[in-house]
Design an enzyme around this catalytic site. Structure first.
Site, mmCIF file in Angstrom:
data_model
loop_
_atom_site.group_PDB
_atom_site.id
_atom_site.type_symbol
_atom_site.label_atom_id
_atom_site.label_comp_id
_atom_site.label_asym_id
_atom_site.label_seq_id
_atom_site.Cartn_x
_atom_site.Cartn_y
_atom_site.Cartn_z
ATOM 1 N N HIS A 1 0.823 -1.208 0.000
ATOM 2 C CA HIS A 1 0.000 0.000 0.000
ATOM 3 C C HIS A 1 0.864 1.269 0.000
ATOM 4 O O HIS A 1 0.585 2.227 -0.721
ATOM 5 C CB HIS A 1 -0.935 -0.022 1.205
ATOM 6 C CG HIS A 1 -1.639 1.275 1.443
ATOM 7 N ND1 HIS A 1 -1.322 2.107 2.489
ATOM 8 C CD2 HIS A 1 -2.606 1.900 0.754
ATOM 9 C CE1 HIS A 1 -2.091 3.181 2.431
ATOM 10 N NE2 HIS A 1 -2.885 3.071 1.390
ATOM 11 N N GLU B 1 2.066 1.869 -3.375
ATOM 12 C CA GLU B 1 1.006 2.430 -4.232
ATOM 13 C C GLU B 1 1.031 3.964 -4.148
ATOM 14 O O GLU B 1 0.933 4.652 -5.163
ATOM 15 C CB GLU B 1 -0.353 1.886 -3.770
ATOM 16 C CG GLU B 1 -1.544 2.475 -4.488
ATOM 17 C CD GLU B 1 -2.703 2.707 -3.544
ATOM 18 O OE1 GLU B 1 -3.071 1.781 -2.802
ATOM 19 O OE2 GLU B 1 -3.230 3.824 -3.540
ATOM 20 N N HIS B 2 1.205 4.509 -2.954
ATOM 21 C CA HIS B 2 1.301 5.968 -2.804
ATOM 22 C C HIS B 2 2.523 6.518 -3.526
ATOM 23 O O HIS B 2 2.473 7.572 -4.159
ATOM 24 C CB HIS B 2 1.394 6.333 -1.318
ATOM 25 C CG HIS B 2 0.082 6.330 -0.609
ATOM 26 N ND1 HIS B 2 -0.368 7.407 0.111
ATOM 27 C CD2 HIS B 2 -0.872 5.384 -0.511
ATOM 28 C CE1 HIS B 2 -1.554 7.123 0.636
ATOM 29 N NE2 HIS B 2 -1.875 5.892 0.274
ATOM 30 N N GLU C 1 -3.292 8.072 7.325
ATOM 31 C CA GLU C 1 -4.354 7.285 6.696
ATOM 32 C C GLU C 1 -4.786 6.148 7.628
ATOM 33 O O GLU C 1 -5.964 5.879 7.819
ATOM 34 C CB GLU C 1 -3.883 6.731 5.349
ATOM 35 C CG GLU C 1 -4.988 5.976 4.609
ATOM 36 C CD GLU C 1 -4.574 5.462 3.242
ATOM 37 O OE1 GLU C 1 -3.474 5.807 2.769
ATOM 38 O OE2 GLU C 1 -5.360 4.702 2.650
#
Lengths: 455, 462
Positions: free
Chosen positions: B86, B89-90, B166
């Site tokens: 994840h 992904e950023h 997040e």
């Protein structure tokens, strides 16, 4: 061989601010630019009983999407009956006419249609999506729901208690408490400050007679707009419109509502011992029918509106990693407008985040955007309309209804490109100065030591 | 930059998903064969470098959805590096050797496009929605960042702070999400599905540049990706554009098969309890490890799908009819089957009491509903209606370009084929009442489940 996707995607754009209210407003506000090439061929259809609808015929998928709205949502609730509109919206597929709940749902299921109702502050909405070949059965059920909802004791008690339970379940939730405090700080005694979901007490007190009275007041032809998309022609639609809406009273019975300016220049602190603090700011907004609206809209887009490259996103998230999401939006309601900014950030850097936001706002107020930023913003809002608003038939139906509610006219699609193109840099700078120069309302929700500091 | 996680199993979402996402193609019986259908046929093509391309034509609006799926997700992470899929992904939104940081996003914004990305257990995907003229530019940028990303400490540091926030927003701030993590961590005794997609906080905090580069080099290559393009384009156009952009990217080393740790035989019932001052109303969820479409024997996953629908798939389900309407003891109930996983997956039920009813009553009533299916099975009528709802949802799905792209992408990225999707309605139709009953009997045993309780700080579980 996985044959289908059931992953529970949570589709949230990172720049979406935390307050649900703001997110809703952002969605409602999204219809601001449409390139002329986004060809949507709208027909105006008027039925024998005088019900009009905007129709986009499309036969590529065997579906029909219907969306309609009656002006007058939760702000029309009598005081003490908060949650009435929300409760009513949950009862239309719980029995109507001669069909009790079981019979109604059985027929709905058999017809393959989906029906839903929802209440906003300013309007009450309904939607139906059906297979074209099941059209008559689906419209007949919609007609029953719209004209003769039963509000039987069991569904009323059940839906009411489900809503009450949901409210009670969020009672200690910091975000919920924040939203309640924020609404009353911003709107004071105005109905906009009321909780649209009501409270367990108000919900428990609402009777079937209250629901019937509210239904009679709101459901009329005079405050109705309809949008239809899909595999249906104008003549057929006329017949269905009469079937569903033809017997409603000509005019609704709506109470006048005062215009309210959001109360700015105040500080609200709410203490919660959490790793994150959330921040909300409110500035004056710009009415949708103000000739300066597009200048303000473009300015907001550059400040913190819908993209990964807004000034707030760049300064708060990209450069400093202070938050997952940050954004601003102009919240336009029928009787109020405001520019709101929101984010959630690590508690020990809440003051730093607030001061970064204040700096970004100050610079925008004093200098406005650059020529290049304005050009980019115009390109974005011109191009984004089709993608944001016209990518499914339900989305198109929603757009047809929203355009009618805003009284923007059928030629709006062509006009809007001109309106946006005509906005000058000076006008945008003026909008920035006008909206952002004063002291905003600021709310901090978080640990005591951070929330309590002067920001 | 979003991710899919399992904590989002709310009743309302379940309903939306059932209608929008849990769908395949239109069954042959319902689709008229016309020239238009011929043009809208979904096609597959593979480039020389191994990139798989799926095209879903949809000419209703001048819009195209460009989605690139990598066959890697959080369950592929190295132990101790949870959250790297994840996090990475950023990082894909940062600059490359050819384009500065944020330039891709600016280009998308300039033309009014939409973009985002998401990470799940088994895949990571990036998408843009733009006008067809911009498709080639999107492909060029996407192909560029498949190989040329610049990963400096300057971009790593602030972005790691972003994903920490997040996690705070999505998990630490939500007691329900915290409980969901613990239920999964307890349910999976050996498999990485027990680790949250977003990662454990203490491991996220330690993620660094070397981790990011290692992840990039291992997984980001054309032969580990599926390109899905849906919208106002033809297969021919997509193929030509893809060859000119993605086609220039060299094939990466072949990856070994995705063999994850297998679950041992589960033979205990476990409970997880979270009390939190933010919780005012108790609720429970119960989960079992069950096969997914990837691992099930023929017909079994289809039976589990229909079981979840009949048991707890919305207001026409047994659980809603009995617990919510007839007995009035529950305010919400439901069932959910995470069907699209690469490995064995989970089946869950959930519920919350109403009025004076206790959590224990609701749980017992839910258990009784399962027993009723295990003992007596389901009726032919229930089965027929559940099938009909599934079939209908597939027609509705055709209305959403992005929804269609997600269905095909998720299927192909977890080893499925176009044929699997197209044949799915017939396989659903073929499920018998006996199969639904035996799926319930075989998998929903109270002796090997995990039950999670979410309780107010003062609540005693009775």
């Amino acid at each position: 061989m996985p044959a289908l996707l059931c992953a529970p995607f949570r589709i949230a754009r990172p720049q979406a601010v935390e307050a649900a209210r703001l997110i809703v407003a952002l969605v409602a506000l999204a219809f601001v630019a449409l390139p002329a090439k986004a060809a949507v061929d709208i027909q105006k259809v008027e039925s024998e009983s005088g019900v009009t609808a905007w129709l986009v015929e499309d036969y590529s998928v065997p579906l029909i999407s219907v969306r309609f709205a009656f002006e007058g949502g939760s702000i029309q609730e009598p005081a003490g009956q908060e949650g009435l509109a929300r409760l009513m919206s949950g009862l239309f597929d719980e029995g109507a006419g001669g069909l009790d709940r079981a019979a109604f749902q059985e027929q709905l299921d058999q017809s393959g249609a989906e029906m839903s109702f929802d209440s906003g502050a300013d309007a009450f909405y309904g939607s139906m999506r059906m297979l074209a070949e099941e059209r008559e059965a689906a419209f007949s059920l919609l007609a029953l729901a719209v004209n003769a909802p039963r509000f039987d004791p069991e569904p009323l008690a059940r839906i009411s208690s489900q809503l009450a339970n949901r409210i009670a379940a969020r009672e200690n939730d910091p975000d919920t408490k924040a939203s309640i405090a924020w609404a009353s700080a911003i709107y004071g005694d105005h109905p906009y400050a009321r909780r649209q979901e009501g409270t367990p007490e108000t919900l428990a007190a609402i009777t079937a007679d209250d629901l019937r009275a509210f239904h009679r007041r709101l459901f009329a032809r005079g405050n109705l707009v309809v949008g239809v998309v899909g595999a249906i022609d104008a003549e057929t639609l006329k017949t269905e419109l009469d079937k569903v809406f033809g017997s409603l009273p000509a005019e609704p019975d709506l109470q006048p509502v005062e215009v309210v300016e959001p109360k700015v220049d105040q500080k609200i602190l709410l203490e919660f011992d959490l790793p994150q603090a959330s921040l909300r700011l409110a500035y004056p907004g710009m009415r949708r029918d103000d000739p300066r609206f597009f200048a303000a809209y473009l300015m907001n887009h550059i400040l913190g509106g819908g993209t990964f490259s807004s000034r707030l996103f760049e300064e708060v998230r990209e450069k400093r990693g202070l938050a997952y999401g940050v954004g601003s939006t102009i919240v336009n309601r029928d009787y109020s407008s405001a520019l709101m900014i929101g984010t959630s950030t690590r508690a020990d850097r809440a003051q730093e985040t607030l001061s970064v936001i204040r700096d970004v706002v100050k610079t925008m107020a004093e200098e406005g955007p650059s020529e290049q930023e304005l050009a980019d913003a115009k390109n974005y809002v011109l191009g984004a309309y089709a993608i944001n608003n016209l990518d499914t038939s339900s989305a198109i139906a929603r757009t047809l209804v929203d355009l009618q509610i805003e009284e923007l006219g059928m030629d709006y699609i062509e006009r809007r490109e001109e309106l946006i193109g005509a906005v000058t840099l000076d006008e945008v700078r003026e909008a920035a100065r006008l909206l952002l120069s004063g002291e905003p309302a600021v709310m901090i929700v978080g640990p005591a030591d951070e929330a309590g500091k002067e920001g | 930059m979003i991710f899919a996680d399992r904590s989002a199993r709310l009743p309302v979402l379940r309903i939306v998903l059932a209608l929008v996402f849990c769908v395949g193609a239109v069954p042959a019986a319902l689709a008229e064969t016309t020239a238009q259908d011929e043009e809208s046929r979904v096609t597959r093509h593979v480039l020389d470098n191994g990139l798989e391309i799926i095209v879903i034509p949809d000419h209703r609006a001048p819009v195209v959805t460009h989605m690139l799926w990598y066959k890697t997700g959080s369950a592929d992470e190295t132990p101790g590096k949870s959250g790297i899929a994840h996090f990475f992904e950023h990082l894909m939104f940062k600059g490359t050797t050819n384009h500065g940081p944020g330039e891709f996003s600016r280009r998308v914004a300039e033309i009014g496009g939409q973009e985002n990305a998401f990470t799940s257990y088994d895949y990571t995907a990036y998408f843009q929605q733009v006008t067809p003229e911009a498709l080639e530019t999107m492909m060029a940028f996407e192909a560029d960042r498949m190989r040329n990303l610049v990963l400096s400490d300057e971009v790593i540091g602030p972005e790691r702070d972003v994903i920490i926030e997040e996690r705070n927003s999505r998990v630490e701030n939500e007691p329900g999400a915290l409980l969901g993590e613990e239920v999964d961590a307890t349910l999976y005794q050996n498999h990485p599905y027990g680790i949250p997609v977003i990662g454990w906080m203490h491991e996220i905090e330690e993620l660094n540049r070397a981790d990011a580069i290692a992840f990039y080099e291992r997984y980001y290559a054309p032969n580990n990706a599926v390109l899905v393009v849906a919208g106002d384009v033809t297969a021919e156009q997509v193929r030509t554009l893809a060859e000119a952009t993605y086609g220039k990217v060299a094939r990466g080393p072949d990856l070994p098969p995705r063999i994850r740790p297998k679950e041992p035989e589960q033979n205990t019932s476990r409970t997880v309890t979270l009390t939190d001052a933010r919780v005012t109303r108790p609720s429970f969820r119960k989960a079992w490890v069950v096969p997914s479409y990837s691992t099930a024997e023929p017909g079994e996953a289809e039976a589990l799908d229909l079981l979840s629908e009949i048991l707890g798939g919305g207001v026409r389900s047994r659980a809603y009819e009995t617990l919510v309407v007839e007995k009035g003891i529950a305010s919400s109930v439901g069932a959910y089957f995470q069907s699209d996983a690469l490995d064995d997956t989970s089946f869950e039920i959930y519920g919350a009491p109403r009025g004076d009813a206790t959590l224990a009553e609701v749980e017992a009533a839910m258990d009784a509903e399962i027993s009723r299916i295990v003992d007596d099975g389901v009726t032919e009528k229930e089965l027929a209606m559940a099938k009909k709802r599934y079939v209908r949802s597939m027609i509705f799905a055709r209305d959403s370009q992005q929804g269609m792209a997600r269905i095909y992408g998720a299927t192909l990225a977890t080893g499925g084929t176009i044929e699997d999707i197209e044949e799915w309605p017939r396989r659903i139709e073929a499920v018998t009442a006996e199969q639904v009953k035996s799926a319930a009997r075989r998998y929903l045993s109270p002796d090997r489940s995990v039950t999670g309780y979410l309780l107010p700080a003062t609540e005693e579980r009775s």
